[in-house]
Structure formats: C-alpha cells, structure tokens
Write an enzyme that holds these catalytic residues in place. Structure first.
Site, PDB file in Angstrom:
ATOM      1  N   ASP A   1      34.739 -21.741  33.615  1.00  0.00           N
ATOM      2  CA  ASP A   1      35.068 -21.889  32.197  1.00  0.00           C
ATOM      3  C   ASP A   1      36.291 -21.020  31.866  1.00  0.00           C
ATOM      4  OD1 ASP A   1      34.078 -19.362  32.403  1.00  0.00           O
ATOM      5  OD2 ASP A   1      32.763 -19.481  30.664  1.00  0.00           O
TER       6      ASP A   1
ATOM      7  N   ASP B   1      26.927 -15.797  37.987  1.00  0.00           N
ATOM      8  CA  ASP B   1      27.613 -16.402  36.845  1.00  0.00           C
ATOM      9  C   ASP B   1      27.088 -15.834  35.529  1.00  0.00           C
ATOM     10  OD1 ASP B   1      29.295 -18.929  35.769  1.00  0.00           O
ATOM     11  OD2 ASP B   1      27.480 -18.650  34.580  1.00  0.00           O
TER      12      ASP B   1
END
Ligand SMILES: Nc1nc2c(c(CN[C@H]3C=C[C@H](O)[C@@H]3O)cn2[C@@H]2O[C@H](COP(=O)(O)O)[C@@H](O)[C@H]2O)c(=O)[nH]1
Length: 306
Positions: free
Chosen positions: A215, A283
């Site tokens: 992202d 993550d």
C-alpha cells in the site's frame, strides 16, 4: 502468490529509484528477532464481526473499497471500516448483492456519513456494482460461498477473487515484465484469517503463502527503518507531495521492493530464531506502526488497487 514473490524479486533486482538495503534488513531484524511485535487484528476496534457469513460479506465489501484515502486529508481507512460497520448494524441487508448493484455515489457517502464526494467515488461505485453482479452470478450473492469454494487455501481464494472480479487484478507491467501485487485480494484473505482467528471462514492451511499488502504506508515505514532507500529524485517527489503515476517505474518499484524486502526480513528472522514468521504478521506490525507515526510521508498515486 508465487507470482507475487517472483515478480517482486524481479523488480527488486532491476530497481533504479528504490533500493533494498541488506544492512537495513539486518538491523531491523536484530531489533525484533527476540520478540516479534504481535499486533492484534482489529486493534482499533472498528470492524464488524458476528462470527458468521455476514462478516464475510462485510469484509469483502470493505476490501473492495480499501484504497486511496489520502486525496481527502481528513479521510482514512478507519472511516471506511467503521462507516460500513455502522451501516450493517443499522440494516443487515445493506450489502446484499442486489443492493450493491444499485448503489450510487451519494448513497455510499450517506452510508459512510461522509459530507463530500469520496476520492475516486465513481470507481468505488463501479467496483461495488461489479462485486454485486458477480457475487449474484457465480456465488448465490454471498461472499461466504466464494470463501467456501476455496478449500481452505488462501492461494486459491486470491486466484478465485482475481479471476472473478477484475477490480482486484492489481498488476503492472515493469520493463516489459508482468508484475503481480494483489494487495486487496490478499488483504481479504488476511482479514478473514485475522477476524475469524484462523477458524471457520478464516481457516487457511497456507496462510504463510501470503505476502505483505503493498500500500502507501508500508513502503514509508520500511524507508524509516532503513530497509528501503530512495533515489534523491524520488525522495524529493514524495517530500513535495507530488503525485506518482500509477504503473510508473517508481510506483512499481516502491511496491515490489516492499514485498521483496519483507520476504527477506522473514527469511532472516526464521534463520536467526528458527521460528516461522508470517508476512501477514509483519505487515500488521509495520502498518500499525506507520499509521501511528504522524510525521511519515507516503507516496501519492491515484489507484484503485491500494
Ligand atoms: N499493508 C496494509 N495496508 C493496509 C492495511 C489496512 C487495514 N487493515 C486492517 C485489518 C485489520 C487491522 O486491524 C487493520 O485495521 C489498510 N491498509 C491500507 O493503508 C492505507 C490507508 O492509510 P490511511 O490513509 O492512513 O488510512 C490504504 O492504502 C489502505 O488500503 C493493513 O492491514 N496492511
């Protein structure tokens, strides 16, 4: 996910604007190897959960819209997760496939209690229509049926989602080579795993096959940790908040190098501690660190993928 790993490594080996620094990896791993910071899924307490199929429908709608919040400086992922949760609590059929197909921009805004147009609002609406239509056509309108048909395999789920729903086909072409990133498809599997705590709809026998979700937050955190280094040109574009084109070499390198770097961190962690660490866990740690760090500057790309 083999494609995600292999094509990210291919980019990292040729990358010009972003460099993965092995000494940065070594240092970051040294800091966390004794106790890998565990972050609980939904540490923010913003997601809908009822332990049943409606939660699966909620997560699929959430990850259909889980991209590009930054153009509105007041909007964040939290507004989306919480807004959809409240909408579902008020009306249990709000995410039924037939209703998703009829949603409009103003209606979506109203559901999220957002006072102005959302970033990429027309795309958000289009993607909800796509999801509603294909769920109805192939999965009796239910995201739970989609999950049931993946045979407890996250890799199968990602393959199924990207096959049926074009909006989830997050890929690019870099120096003539197809690069797979699959952020929203993978995060859907990870959200199921996190929400259902690896049971029921969240049971996957191959959760370790998932990579991180590339992202705009994770690359910035990796840079802060010294794991990624940027060229001075790229650094000044990001510092000036200038947009980076979707599919540009810079953008693909930022995302692919992030995936590759965390895979390297994971390999080193398991070599040093003997324990297998999941990319999903790394993550969540990186992302939660990133959103709590106010000063972090991230790259800006108008994209429906992240
Ligand atoms: N790599 C990665 N990226 C993630 C998430 C999540 C949320 N996952 C939730 C699931 C359970 C947890 O408790 C988390 O709450 C959102 N994003 C991305 O961040 C960006 C939003 O940033 P801002 O504009 O500042 O809100 C945007 O690209 C969005 O797609 C994640 O987990 N990993």
């Amino acid at each position: 996910m083999d494609d995600v790993r292999a094509s990210s490594a291919w980019v990292a080996a040729r990358s010009a604007h972003v460099v993965v620094d092995p000494s940065g990896i070594e240092k970051a791993v040294e800091e966390i190897q004794d106790s890998i910071p565990k972050v609980k899924w939904d540490f923010e307490g913003i997601h809908y959960f009822d332990n049943g199929p409606l939660t699966v429908q909620y997560l699929f709608v959430l990850d259909t819209l889980n991209f590009c919040f930054w153009p509105d400086k007041d909007l964040s992922y939290d507004h989306l997760a919480l807004g959809l949760k409240e909408a579902l609590q008020n009306d249990k059929s709000v995410f039924d496939a037939d209703r998703l197909q009829k949603i409009t921009g103003p209606h979506l805004r109203k559901l999220l209690k957002w006072p102005r147009p959302l970033p990429l609002e027309n795309e958000r609406v289009r993607l909800l229509h796509e999801v509603g239509l294909e769920l109805e056509r192939s999965f009796e309108g239910k995201a739970s049926k989609l999950v049931e048909s993946c045979g407890k395999s996250a890799a199968n789920l990602v393959a199924l989602v990207t096959r049926h729903f074009p909006g989830f086909r997050d890929h690019s072409v870099y120096k003539g080579h197809q690069v797979f990133l699959y952020k929203r498809a993978q995060i859907f599997a990870a959200d199921l795993w996190g929400a259902f705590e690896g049971q029921g709809y969240g049971e996957f026998n191959d959760i370790s096959s998932i990579t991180i979700f590339a992202d705009y937050i994770v690359p910035a955190v990796l840079r802060q940790l010294g794991v990624l280094r940027y060229s001075s040109d790229l650094a000044s574009i990001i510092e000036a908040n200038r947009e980076i084109g979707s599919g540009s070499e810079e953008e693909v390198e930022l995302r692919a190098c992030s995936i590759y770097a965390v895979e390297k961190m994971r390999e080193l962690l398991s070599k040093k501690s003997g324990n297998q660490v999941l990319s999903v866990e790394l993550d969540l740690w990186l992302w939660s660190f990133g959103i709590q760090c106010q000063s972090l500057q991230h790259h800006r790309t108008l994209s429906i993928y992240y």
